[in-house]
Scaffold this motif. Structure first.
Motif, PDB file in Angstrom:
ATOM      1  N   ASP A  10       0.810  -1.211   0.000  1.00 28.42           N
ATOM      2  CA  ASP A  10       0.000   0.000   0.000  1.00 28.42           C
ATOM      3  C   ASP A  10       0.847   1.267   0.000  1.00 28.42           C
ATOM      4  OD1 ASP A  10      -2.331  -1.420  -0.011  1.00 28.42           O
ATOM      5  OD2 ASP A  10      -2.614  -1.361   2.157  1.00 28.42           O
ATOM      6  N   MET A  11       2.140   1.133   0.315  1.00 30.22           N
ATOM      7  CA  MET A  11       2.996   2.304   0.409  1.00 30.22           C
ATOM      8  C   MET A  11       3.220   2.904  -0.977  1.00 30.22           C
ATOM      9  SD  MET A  11       5.783   1.060   3.219  1.00 30.22           S
ATOM     10  CE  MET A  11       5.264   0.452   4.830  1.00 30.22           C
ATOM     11  N   ASN A  12       2.805   4.146  -1.126  1.00 26.36           N
ATOM     12  CA  ASN A  12       2.985   4.856  -2.395  1.00 26.36           C
ATOM     13  C   ASN A  12       2.225   4.203  -3.551  1.00 26.36           C
ATOM     14  OD1 ASN A  12       4.040   6.926  -4.017  1.00 26.36           O
ATOM     15  ND2 ASN A  12       5.736   5.654  -4.685  1.00 26.36           N
ATOM     16  N   ALA A  13       1.179   3.458  -3.238  1.00 23.66           N
ATOM     17  CA  ALA A  13       0.465   2.731  -4.285  1.00 23.66           C
ATOM     18  C   ALA A  13      -0.596   3.609  -4.949  1.00 23.66           C
ATOM     19  CB  ALA A  13      -0.197   1.484  -3.708  1.00 23.66           C
ATOM     20  N   PHE A  14      -0.785   3.379  -6.220  1.00 24.30           N
ATOM     21  CA  PHE A  14      -1.872   4.010  -6.967  1.00 24.30           C
ATOM     22  C   PHE A  14      -3.201   3.439  -6.482  1.00 24.30           C
ATOM     23  CE2 PHE A  14      -4.707   3.300 -10.686  1.00 24.30           C
ATOM     24  CZ  PHE A  14      -5.127   4.622 -10.851  1.00 24.30           C
ATOM     25  N   VAL A  39      -0.393  -3.661  -8.790  1.00 24.49           N
ATOM     26  CA  VAL A  39       0.290  -2.737  -7.881  1.00 24.49           C
ATOM     27  C   VAL A  39       1.067  -1.749  -8.738  1.00 24.49           C
ATOM     28  CG1 VAL A  39       1.960  -2.458  -6.037  1.00 24.49           C
ATOM     29  CG2 VAL A  39       0.492  -4.485  -6.068  1.00 24.49           C
ATOM     30  N   LEU A  40       0.629  -0.506  -8.733  1.00 22.25           N
ATOM     31  CA  LEU A  40       1.298   0.556  -9.480  1.00 22.25           C
ATOM     32  C   LEU A  40       1.684   1.673  -8.522  1.00 22.25           C
ATOM     33  CD1 LEU A  40      -1.170   0.651 -12.488  1.00 22.25           C
ATOM     34  CD2 LEU A  40       1.263   0.044 -12.655  1.00 22.25           C
ATOM     35  N   PHE A  41       2.732   2.410  -8.852  1.00 24.65           N
ATOM     36  CA  PHE A  41       3.191   3.506  -8.016  1.00 24.65           C
ATOM     37  C   PHE A  41       2.510   4.818  -8.396  1.00 24.65           C
ATOM     38  CE2 PHE A  41       7.586   1.431  -7.275  1.00 24.65           C
ATOM     39  CZ  PHE A  41       7.087   0.739  -6.195  1.00 24.65           C
TER      40      PHE A  41
END
Length: 442
Positions: A10-14, A39-41
């Motif tokens: 979830d960290m910095n996730a789109f 999982v995308l940033f």
């Protein structure tokens, strides 16, 4: 109210649920294809088209300085790695049931960087596979089934390694055979990190004994990367390893992230602590992006494991992987990347500490070489981790052309892992971008 614990993905996730405006066709295809596993940033994901050295280039031509990706450790698309892979795949690529000189030349070169008691190497394709295999070897050797990890550790995505990866678990608690202890943080143990960490280890041992599992192994990465990057004081890990060994367990050094010269002081992170691991696992940086991983073990441990289980990995140890791995070892040595990591990493730490003096939101700077963690907290209070500021800074750096990640239990640690070829000038680009971003962040 205590801060929310952050799950690693979830960290910095789109967040697809918050997307608005005209759709990005490629983004829509990705979400359709990957589904819930996507999982995308970043708030607005980037389409990348090429990379070289410490830089990546997006579809719109914008260049990004990469301070996140530790996989291309000697630099994106390093020409020597590209040539090694291309030449070998055009010559021969087959599994390890045949003798191929390139494989054993590489194994000999890799073993030469490791402690001499680690006689055997098994190659696989991913760090998850390597850690899964190490867990099995430890259980077979000790006859025990219990494992000790730190509370925000991440060690892989197989069934067994997910069980020992608290950072990957969204809802379910750790299984009964796994005990997590606090990371070696001064906020937890103050000035007694070595003693406190060892005492926490002893409590974990007692818990596993009480539950009837015993201790098969402690597994940790020596930089404690997912926990928020805890590297000091050098040597603190030794007392905790002694506790585990006295209980009959092994020490598995997960070097997937700190290994291959990243700490700047030595080839392997565990060497900073003057400890001799029973098993060493490695992965991501081995092939500079070509998928390969491995386990180094004592011959006695490997012999005992193979008495019970037949093990073979079709793609592990293929000649193309070996050629990539050999090129990486050669580049680290010939381009003096360990020394570069130490020097440029020191420059970054000094720059961060300078920024800390004028930006109280920075409450700690930790790390060694080119693996650095920087805590961001509300009102300069180390006990008030601020996820929103961290997210704003990460996205602000992205707008300024720098890619960076997050770590830690609360997701408030900036995690810096640039390629080992990073130059002093590129380090200054990052520091200037961070200063500008902090100036624009509440």
């Amino acid at each position: 109210m205590p801060p929310a614990i952050r799950q690693i993905l979830d960290m910095n996730a789109f967040d697809a649920s918050r997307k608005s405006g005209p759709g990005n066709p490629l983004l829509e295809r990705r979400l359709q294809n990957f589904g819930a596993a996507s999982v995308l940033f970043y708030r607005s994901p980037i389409e990348m088209v090429r990379a070289r050295g410490a830089w990546m280039v997006a579809e719109n031509g914008k260049q990004y300085l990469d301070f996140y990706n530790n996989v291309p450790s000697v630099g994106h698309c390093h020409p020597r790695v590209v040539d090694a892979i291309s030449d070998q795949v055009a010559t021969l690529n087959i599994h390890t049931r045949y003798l191929t000189r390139v494989v054993d030349d590489y194994l000999d070169a890799l073993k030469a960087t490791l402690p001499g008691h680690l006689d055997n190497l098994l190659l696989s394709c991913t760090g998850s596979e390597a850690n899964d295999l190490a867990l099995r070897i430890a259980s077979t050797w000790t006859g025990n089934r219990g494992f000790i990890v730190t509370e925000t550790a991440y060690h892989g995505n197989t069934l067994a390694t997910t069980d020992i990866s608290p950072a990957a678990l969204k809802k379910n608690p750790l299984p009964d055979h796994v005990v997590a202890i606090p990371p070696p943080s001064p906020l937890v143990f103050e000035d007694g990190v070595a003693q406190g960490f060892a005492a926490a280890m002893a409590k974990a041992v007692a818990t596993l004994d009480r539950r009837g599992y015993g201790v098969a192994a402690l597994i940790c990465d020596s930089i404690f990367s997912s926990d928020g990057v805890f590297s000091d004081p050098a040597g603190f890990l030794a007392d905790a390893v002694d506790v585990v060994r006295q209980a009959g367990g092994l020490y598995i050094a997960d070097e997937v992230q700190p290994g291959f010269a990243r700490t700047g002081e030595c080839m392997w992170g565990f060497q900073r602590h003057a400890v001799r691991p029973d098993l060493v696992t490695m992965g991501k940086p081995m092939g500079n992006g070509f998928p390969m991983a491995g386990v180094a073990a004592r011959a006695a441990h490997m012999n005992r494991f193979c008495e019970d289980v037949g093990y073979f990995n079709t793609f592990g140890g293929n000649p193309v992987a070996a050629a990539a791995g050999q090129a990486v070892l050669d580049i680290i040595r010939e381009e003096r990347l360990m020394e570069n990591a130490l020097n440029v990493g020191g420059q970054i730490v000094a720059g961060l500490n300078t920024l800390r003096a004028s930006h109280p939101v920075i409450t700690a700077v930790r790390g060694c070489g080119l693996f650095i963690g920087t805590d961001l907290c509300a009102d300069g209070d180390p006990r008030r981790p601020d996820q929103s500021i961290t997210t704003d800074v990460i996205n602000g750096l992205k707008e300024r052309g720098v890619l960076i990640g997050a770590a830690g239990k609360y997701g408030n640690t900036l995690k810096l892992r640039p390629p080992l070829c990073l130059t002093a000038g590129e380090a200054n680009i990052f520091l200037n971008a961070l200063e500008d971003t902090l100036g624009q962040t509440r």
